[in-house]
Design a protein around this motif. Structure first.
Motif, PDB file in Angstrom:
ATOM      1  N   VAL A 250      38.051  34.337  59.924  1.00  0.00           N
ATOM      2  CA  VAL A 250      39.375  34.312  60.546  1.00  0.00           C
ATOM      3  C   VAL A 250      40.202  33.163  59.977  1.00  0.00           C
ATOM      4  O   VAL A 250      41.407  33.267  59.778  1.00  0.00           O
ATOM      5  N   ARG A 251      39.512  32.067  59.641  1.00  0.00           N
ATOM      6  CA  ARG A 251      40.198  30.919  59.044  1.00  0.00           C
ATOM      7  C   ARG A 251      40.790  31.290  57.683  1.00  0.00           C
ATOM      8  O   ARG A 251      41.934  30.987  57.380  1.00  0.00           O
TER       9      ARG A 251
ATOM     10  N   PHE B 264      42.635  32.544  75.498  1.00  0.00           N
ATOM     11  CA  PHE B 264      43.243  33.078  74.277  1.00  0.00           C
ATOM     12  C   PHE B 264      44.387  34.063  74.471  1.00  0.00           C
ATOM     13  O   PHE B 264      45.333  34.067  73.712  1.00  0.00           O
ATOM     14  N   MET B 265      44.276  34.933  75.455  1.00  0.00           N
ATOM     15  CA  MET B 265      45.159  36.097  75.513  1.00  0.00           C
ATOM     16  C   MET B 265      46.646  35.735  75.393  1.00  0.00           C
ATOM     17  O   MET B 265      47.348  36.303  74.562  1.00  0.00           O
TER      18      MET B 265
ATOM     19  N   ILE C 131      42.183  38.404  64.689  1.00  0.00           N
ATOM     20  CA  ILE C 131      42.431  39.076  63.407  1.00  0.00           C
ATOM     21  C   ILE C 131      43.516  40.165  63.509  1.00  0.00           C
ATOM     22  O   ILE C 131      44.453  40.155  62.712  1.00  0.00           O
ATOM     23  N   PRO C 132      43.463  41.073  64.485  1.00  0.00           N
ATOM     24  CA  PRO C 132      44.542  42.070  64.543  1.00  0.00           C
ATOM     25  C   PRO C 132      45.920  41.437  64.737  1.00  0.00           C
ATOM     26  O   PRO C 132      46.903  41.925  64.213  1.00  0.00           O
ATOM     27  N   GLN C 133      45.977  40.334  65.484  1.00  0.00           N
ATOM     28  CA  GLN C 133      47.276  39.691  65.702  1.00  0.00           C
ATOM     29  C   GLN C 133      47.820  39.058  64.427  1.00  0.00           C
ATOM     30  O   GLN C 133      49.025  38.963  64.248  1.00  0.00           O
TER      31      GLN C 133
ATOM     32  N   VAL D 217      34.851  36.247  70.284  1.00  0.00           N
ATOM     33  CA  VAL D 217      36.061  36.788  70.914  1.00  0.00           C
ATOM     34  C   VAL D 217      37.295  36.249  70.205  1.00  0.00           C
ATOM     35  O   VAL D 217      38.208  36.990  69.856  1.00  0.00           O
ATOM     36  N   TYR D 218      37.294  34.946  69.982  1.00  0.00           N
ATOM     37  CA  TYR D 218      38.436  34.318  69.314  1.00  0.00           C
ATOM     38  C   TYR D 218      38.688  34.974  67.963  1.00  0.00           C
ATOM     39  O   TYR D 218      39.800  35.388  67.654  1.00  0.00           O
TER      40      TYR D 218
END
Lengths: 328, 270, 269
Positions: free
Chosen positions: B254-255, B87-88, B174-176, B168-169
């Motif tokens: 998140v979706r 992910f990062m 969310i912050p991004q 984690v995903y």
């Protein structure tokens, strides 16, 4: 059949006023002045299947915004549009499968990989079968003359070569409609010409509907029979580019080569003098008086050569740009 | 149903291609690769430092033995590997995609936008040292704690890791997503990243309320605590059920947030 | 401009840029605070779980104060100019220092001090605050005498750290992608200087080896002066060592830069 229908499409967006300096930043924290900009206001036009239409306008006229709405990237503020019978911003899969967009300054290719890896990815994204993929790829790369470059990393390609790859990536799924936003930006004249020729040929052969924006006149003049001129978010002209002047200017140009010296004031009465050397002159003459003036000139003045021309298109267009959209 | 199957199948195939392309792409920047590896190795060592510090005391911290802590830190390092590998890179690039408009191109593709934007890159190199060290620590700790490495345990542990991966995903995406509004999101990213460090130690060192918040509301503790608790058989019923529900809840969240952000993006920008 | 004046200007520029990057600074304090918080929770839990009042030779108040002070001292001495130097080397920004009559080393140190003054002030206040809190809530033995001795050691630690990073930044002469090394070095120095855990956790043997390196004088030594873990003669011995290391690092950094510059000029920047 109408492939693209646009009716009163508008897009406005709001932003906040910001002055420079710390003090105003602080002020902005508590009270922000909201400003609304009409990027596109009430644009309407239809495009037939197989047409190739140019979208012309100065920077910030709303060309790209319109194109983004037609490809579903942006929601309009009001108005309706359909492309291939779909409302673009509903982003139906079937719609996405049948169109493509190329943006001159944004790449869909993977920078560090050879172009054919990106194309291979598109094969899966657009669900193309092997036979068709290979066939189309062979044809396109032949036409654009980039067969040997498919295995070269994209970042090692020249700008012109990269644009050709972008075109292949956009056409690999044989879209029915194609949008191009400034496809020739930054390219040298030869590359520009090649890309134009390709698009023209491709359009004739496959009857793909193409809508392209550009601020290079040559692009549009060369490729498009029809041009939509847009300024300040509004359509100011829709028709053949070469006829722009017929509609908007009431003047013609007369070029004279003289056999002997003629004084300037003698010529002045026929119209505005654009150029004068004594042995040659260029005049701008009112269309209504063209016939009459021509006769008198030929009778009274020692003319060696006599030509009537249209006002150059650029001039007509810049006249259009200066006008407020609503008046046009 | 068949359409769903088709869609999933298509996305899987494309994910394999993403992986392949990433692998070729990373090979291009060898100097960068070594730089990243050096960095990761030193960080790995500073995580192991915590194990050393605890081990030498020989003290059971709030009922957690040093061996359990090793198991815990091993899990933490494995999860770090998963985050950096899957992910990062994508999450960090999201603000960039928004700023320079590559997101516009992704929107027009007949694929899930969220899928392209958040899973396009897979990093194969960076997680390797972490993965090796993490697995070694977990296996070692299991032997010392006499936890049999049987099929049931292994499968269960992998499932809990999967659940954590989903969390984690969600939690770190969310912050991004906020960068759809702010464009510059360095500060938010930085703080979110620091939260990752809270997983450094078992949550038992924090008080009850912090534990509850960290598991149920902002589930950062969830990520490494629950899988380790499963292995040492300390996972109570509430946590066990939550392990199943939480991924669904947070992925949905998140979706929804993603769709909201994209909707805003497409109607507010020009 | 007179000689001291132009360096004063560099100092001012550093101060100004510190003002500009204040958001970054506060953010870094916040994120550093997270780590300190984790440490505090950890040690509290450790001490609560054992009968033994002393772990690694520290009492709980000492351990907490060490964790806080180590984090803060690491921030006080932290650099950050290595990135700018790498930029200068990569993009030819160094050229103007070759032609201008200003020494790059002095320019950098003035900038660095200018940037530090403000941060140092803020961090000192935070430190004092934290120590007083430790005294009130944990009964930490806070003594003014120790705090006064601590101050010059922090300044020396700052100078030493500057020199260490000045050496590390010269790596940019030989490496194209130097960022990984910078981050790794940052974390490595932090570990070896006792910025994460007191060096005592490494055990006697390794501690002896670490005593032969300059790093422990960056964090471990100053932070433990506050803790009152040293006898006066140990402090004196430490001071001598620290100054010795500063002199050694001056020579080393000079040598690194001279050979780096040779390469830089040869390649043509």
């Amino acid at each position: 059949m109408k492939v693209i229908k646009v009716d009163q499409l508008s897009k406005s967006f709001s932003y906040y006023k910001k002055d420079v300096g710390f003090k105003s930043s602080l002020k902005n924290l508590f009270h922000r002045e909201k400003l609304v900009k009409e990027a596109v206001s009430g644009v309407s036009f239809d495009i037939d299947e197989g047409e190739i239409v140019g979208f012309l306008g100065p920077n910030g006229a709303g060309k790209t915004t319109t194109l983004k709405m037609l490809s579903g990237i942006l929601f309009p503020t009001s108005g309706i549009a359909t492309v291939l019978g779909y409302v673009p911003w509903e982003r139906k899969k079937d719609f996405k499968m049948n169109f493509s967009i190329v943006m001159g300054q944004k790449s869909q290719l993977w920078w560090d990989l050879p172009a054919n890896e990106s194309l291979h990815l598109n094969k899966y994204i657009y669900e193309i079968n092997d036979y068709e993929f290979n066939h189309t790829l062979g044809e396109l790369s032949e036409l654009l003359d980039v067969k040997d470059l498919l295995k070269v990393q994209v970042r090692r390609l020249s700008l012109g070569e990269r644009m050709k790859m972008e075109l292949i990536a956009a056409l690999i799924h044989k879209p029915k409609v194609m949008f191009l936003d400034e496809p020739t930006i930054g390219l040298d004249i030869i590359s520009q010409k090649k890309i134009r020729e390709f698009l023209k040929y491709y359009n004739q052969k496959t009857k793909t509907t193409i809508l392209l924006t550009s601020h290079y006149m040559n692009d549009i003049e060369d490729m498009c029979r029809r041009t939509v001129i847009i300024n300040q978010g509004q359509v100011v002209y829709d028709g053949e580019l070469s006829k722009v002047n017929e509609v908007f200017t009431k003047k013609k140009i007369i070029r004279l080569q003289l056999t002997e010296w003629v004084e300037e004031k003698l010529l002045k009465e026929f119209g505005e003098i654009k150029e004068y050397t004594g042995l040659s002159a260029t005049l701008e003459v009112d269309k209504t008086k063209l016939k009459e003036h021509s006769r008198i000139i030929l009778e009274r003045i020692p003319v060696q050569d006599f030509n009537i021309e249209d006002i150059p298109i650029e001039e007509g267009i810049s006249l259009l740009y200066q006008k407020r959209g609503s008046e046009g | 149903m068949f359409r769903l199957y088709q869609a999933v199948n298509k996305h899987m195939k494309i994910y394999v291609l993403f992986m392949k392309n990433s692998l070729i792409g990373y090979m291009e920047y060898r100097a960068n690769l070594f730089a990243a590896l050096t960095m990761e190795l030193v960080y790995l060592f500073s995580k192991i430092l915590y194990v050393i510090a605890i081990y030498q005391t020989g003290i059971d911290i709030n009922g957690v033995s040093p061996d359990e802590i090793m198991l815990f830190i091993g899990t933490y390092i494995i999860m770090t590997a998963i985050y950096t590998g899957l992910f990062m890179d994508n999450f960090y690039q999201l603000p960039e995609h928004i700023r320079n408009g590559t997101l516009d191109i992704y929107i027009t593709k007949p694929l899930s936008l969220q899928f392209i934007a958040t899973m396009r890159h897979v990093n194969f190199i960076l997680p390797v040292p972490n993965l090796i060290a993490g697995i070694t620590m977990v296996v070692l700790a299991c032997q010392r704690l006499q936890i049999s490495i049987c099929f049931m345990n292994a499968a269960g542990y992998l499932l809990t890791l999967l659940s954590s991966t989903c969390i984690v995903y969600a939690v770190f995406l969310i912050p991004q997503i906020l960068s759809f509004w702010t464009v510059k999101s360095g500060a938010i990213t930085e703080i979110a990243d620091r939260c990752w460090d809270f997983n450094n130690m078992p949550m038992t060192i924090y008080n009850k309320w912090m534990q509850r918040i960290g598991v149920f509301i902002i589930p950062v503790f969830f990520i490494t605590n629950l899988p380790s608790m499963f292995l040492v058989d300390k996972l109570n019923h509430v946590y066990a059920v939550w392990m199943v529900i939480a991924p669904v809840v947070f992925l949905t969240l998140v979706r929804v947030f993603w769709n909201f952000a994209v909707r805003n993006y497409t109607s507010a920008s020009s | 401009m007179s000689i001291p004046k132009k360096y004063f200007r560099a100092f001012q520029m550093g101060l100004q840029s510190a003002m500009e990057y204040r958001a970054d600074f506060f953010l870094s304090i916040l994120s550093g605070g997270f780590i300190i918080l984790i440490q505090c929770f950890l040690w509290t839990a450790v001490f609560a779980s054992t009968q033994n009042p002393v772990v690694y030779g520290y009492t709980l108040p000492q351990m907490i104060s060490y964790s806080i002070m180590a984090g803060l001292v690491a921030k006080m001495t932290s650099t950050g100019f290595e990135w700018e130097i790498a930029e200068d080397i990569k993009n030819g920004g160094l050229n103007k220092f070759i032609v201008q009559p200003i020494g790059y080393f002095y320019y950098r140190i003035c900038c660095f001090l200018g940037r530090k003054v403000l941060q140092l002030g803020i961090l000192m206040i935070i430190s004092l605050f934290a120590l007083v809190l430790c005294k009130i809530y944990l009964g930490f033995d806070l003594q003014l005498k120790r705090v006064l001795i601590f101050l010059p050691f922090v300044v020396l630690a700052m100078v030493l750290n500057f020199l260490i990073y000045y050496c590390i930044s010269s790596l940019a002469f030989v490496m194209t992608e130097v960022w990984g090394v910078f981050i790794a070095a940052g974390q490595g120095v932090l570990m070896l200087s006792g910025g994460i855990f007191p060096l005592d956790i490494f055990g006697e043997g390794i501690l002896k080896v670490l005593s032969l390196l300059p790093f422990k004088y960056l964090v471990f030594f100053p932070a433990n002066i506050i803790n009152g873990r040293f006898y006066p003669d140990e402090i004196l011995y430490g001071a001598i060592n620290q100054i010795l290391w500063i002199v050694i690092m001056l020579f080393v950094s000079n040598a690194c830069w001279r050979s780096g510059m040779k390469k830089y000029v040869a390649v043509g920047g």
